[in-house]
Enzyme design. Structure first.
Site, PDB file in Angstrom:
ATOM      1  CB  SER A 122      -0.863   0.011   1.249  1.00 15.10           C
ATOM      2  OG  SER A 122      -0.027   0.240   2.373  1.00 15.10           O
ATOM      3  CE  LYS A 123      -0.894   6.461  -3.635  1.00 17.03           C
ATOM      4  NZ  LYS A 123      -2.211   6.874  -4.009  1.00 17.03           N
ATOM      5  NE  ARG A 124       0.292   3.490   7.542  1.00 14.84           N
ATOM      6  CZ  ARG A 124      -0.108   2.434   8.244  1.00 14.84           C
ATOM      7  NH1 ARG A 124      -1.225   1.821   7.942  1.00 14.84           N
ATOM      8  NH2 ARG A 124       0.605   1.987   9.245  1.00 14.84           N
ATOM      9  CG  ASP A 125       2.920  -1.300   3.338  1.00 10.07           C
ATOM     10  OD1 ASP A 125       2.740  -1.258   4.540  1.00 10.07           O
ATOM     11  OD2 ASP A 125       2.126  -1.795   2.525  1.00 10.07           O
ATOM     12  N   GLY A 126       5.200   2.033   1.187  1.00  9.56           N
ATOM     13  CA  GLY A 126       6.283   2.402   0.270  1.00  9.56           C
ATOM     14  C   GLY A 126       5.878   2.474  -1.190  1.00  9.56           C
TER      15      GLY A 126
END
Ligand code: GLU
Length: 485
Positions: free
Chosen positions: A249-253
């Site tokens: 996801s965006k949060r993980d990179g």
């Protein structure tokens, strides 16, 4: 027909290019490169409402930064098939659509968008998929080119096909219906346009992720209707988040590729890292320093079925390995790019001293974010500024008091007058005998503190080499003066 391998990357310009997209592009690129084939960058801009201004440039910049170059692209039309922007190829889709209409394989749907929405809502409310399966008779068809055109699916049947990675795949009629191929605005749908383009562009291998598997029966029914062979399907495994369980996801990179450039990742390292997400060359080797190296070992058989985790730690490690591999000049340019202004305006800053310090900086960092952090934390202040420290720090742990250090430093000062500073080894040669005679810690500890003002820093020979003869002597003299008595 030539046997030339032709691959393509076909992003929709709906935002920045994230890491998942780049991985797809890279695989397609490496396969073309390995086979001496062509890689095409095709922009699928058929949904004008979703288009984000500037994304085409952003995609091109991201790929160029990574060293992924295209034979034909939005900036380079082909003499054979023309533009690589779908919005500039509308006449081509129209002519194929007309052929299908003539053959009785496509028909206009004159219902308004509202009517269709109502039908879709109804299906949803009844908990069934919205499928149009009208099978209108052939005699009915004429198309003014201005209404929605549906492909008439010839037969509701199960399709089986071969995927290089997944092997035999099969899907039934559940997703098959008379799908839209041309919209009333004159634009084709993805389902239609990509098939026509792959045909016109001579694409031999399609690389994409698994979200297209369920639509493949639709594609296959169109290939059949057009009486063409489909390209080889290569389904890439999904990129998973660090825990390996959920998609990235965006949060993980899953961030903008160009942010990796800003953070100081080398294109070669990012390519190396991405290539190994979902592809395993086998053997021990994990580091591939150039795209040529990667391309030479790249193979479709080694693409994995199951998702590969996006492990940022591994990316950091790879980046530092790639950094160490660079020539000194490139390393210096890299470090210079990341330096905060406060460094270049520090009292003793000079390009020469920085160049000598580069290996010790590179040794400590994995990227430019860390470089900036280390400088902000004052870790490298001593390089360009006289250090301030508590004189007690000069005391070697085995000594009773700091006084013991003074005579040793004074002796070192004498030795420094004739020391060769041309390399850390040369400095070591000049001082090592004395350190061995008196005790290494007894001499080297206070010397290192005198030069760096720190408990931890590179060894004193390296510090002295970086600082040069004058500054080294000055700092040792200052340390002597700090010790009272
Ligand atoms: N435009 C499609 C996408 O961005 C491309 C899919 C394909 O490679 O066929 O998802």
């Amino acid at each position: 027909m030539s046997n030339k391998v032709v691959t393509r990357f076909a992003p929709s310009p709906t935002g920045f290019l994230h890491i998942g997209g780049v991985r797809t592009a890279l695989f397609a690129y490496l396969w073309a490169k390995k086979n001496g084939g062509q890689f095409i960058l095709r922009i699928e801009d058929t949904d004008k409402k979703r288009e984000v201004a500037g994304s085409i440039e952003q995609i091109m910049r991201s790929l160029s930064w990574l060293g992924i170059s295209w034979e034909y692209g939005p900036d380079k039309p082909s003499p054979d098939f023309g533009s690589c922007l779908q919005s500039e190829r509308l006449a081509t889709y129209k002519s194929y659509a007309e052929r299908l209409v003539e053959k009785g394989l496509a028909y206009p749907d004159t219902r308004s968008a509202e009517e269709l929405d109502a039908l879709r809502d109804k299906a949803q409310a009844e908990g069934r998929p919205f499928l149009v399966r009208e099978h209108r008779p052939k005699e009915f068809e004429t198309w003014d080119g201005q209404s929605t055109l549906r492909f008439k699916v010839s037969e509701l049947k199960r399709y089986t096909w071969h995927d290089v990675v997944r092997g035999q795949l099969s899907a039934g009629e559940e997703a098959l219906d008379d799908f839209i191929i041309m919209k009333a605005d004159g634009f084709p749908t993805y389902n239609f346009a990509h098939i026509i383009d792959d045909l016109e562009m001579g694409v031999t291998h399609i690389f994409r992720t698994d979200e297209f598997i369920s639509s493949t029966p639709k594609f296959l029914s169109l290939y059949e209707a057009l009486e063409i062979k489909h390209p080889i399907f290569t389904t890439l495994p999904p990129i998973m988040g660090p825990d390996g369980k959920k998609k990235l996801s965006k949060r993980d990179g899953a961030k903008d590729t160009l942010d990796y450039a800003k953070d100081g990742y080398l294109p070669s390292a990012l390519c190396n890292f991405l290539a190994l997400i979902g592809w395993n060359p086998g053997g021990e080797q994990e580091l591939f320093f150039t795209e040529d190296e990667l391309a030479s070992v790249f193979s479709l058989e080694k693409i994995q079925r199951s998702g590969g985790a996006f492990n940022e730690e591994k990316l950091r490690w790879m980046n530092s390995e790639h950094l160490k591999q660079l020539g000194r000049e490139a390393q210096t340019a890299y470090v210079t790019k990341g330096l905060p202004d406060s460094v270049t305006t520090a009292p003793q800053y000079s390009d020469e001293r920085l160049a000598r310090a580069v290996p010790v900086i590179i040794e400590r960092i994995h990227n430019l974010v860390e470089l900036r952090e280390l400088f902000a934390a004052g870790e490298f202040d001593w390089l360009f500024k006289e250090p301030s420290y508590d004189p007690e720090l000069l005391k070697w742990k085995n000594d009773d008091s700091v006084h013991a250090a003074k005579s040793r430093l004074q002796h070192v000062l004498g030795l420094l007058e004739t020391t060769d500073f041309s390399s850390p080894e040369a400095v070591k040669n000049a001082l090592w005998g004395y350190a061995e005679e008196i005790g290494r810690g007894e001499v080297l500890w206070p010397l290192r503190v005198a030069l760096s003002g720190k408990e931890r820093s590179p060894d004193p020979f390296m510090c002295a080499y970086i600082l040069g003869p004058e500054e080294t002597q000055k700092r040792v003299a200052t340390a002597c003066a700090k010790i009272a008595g």
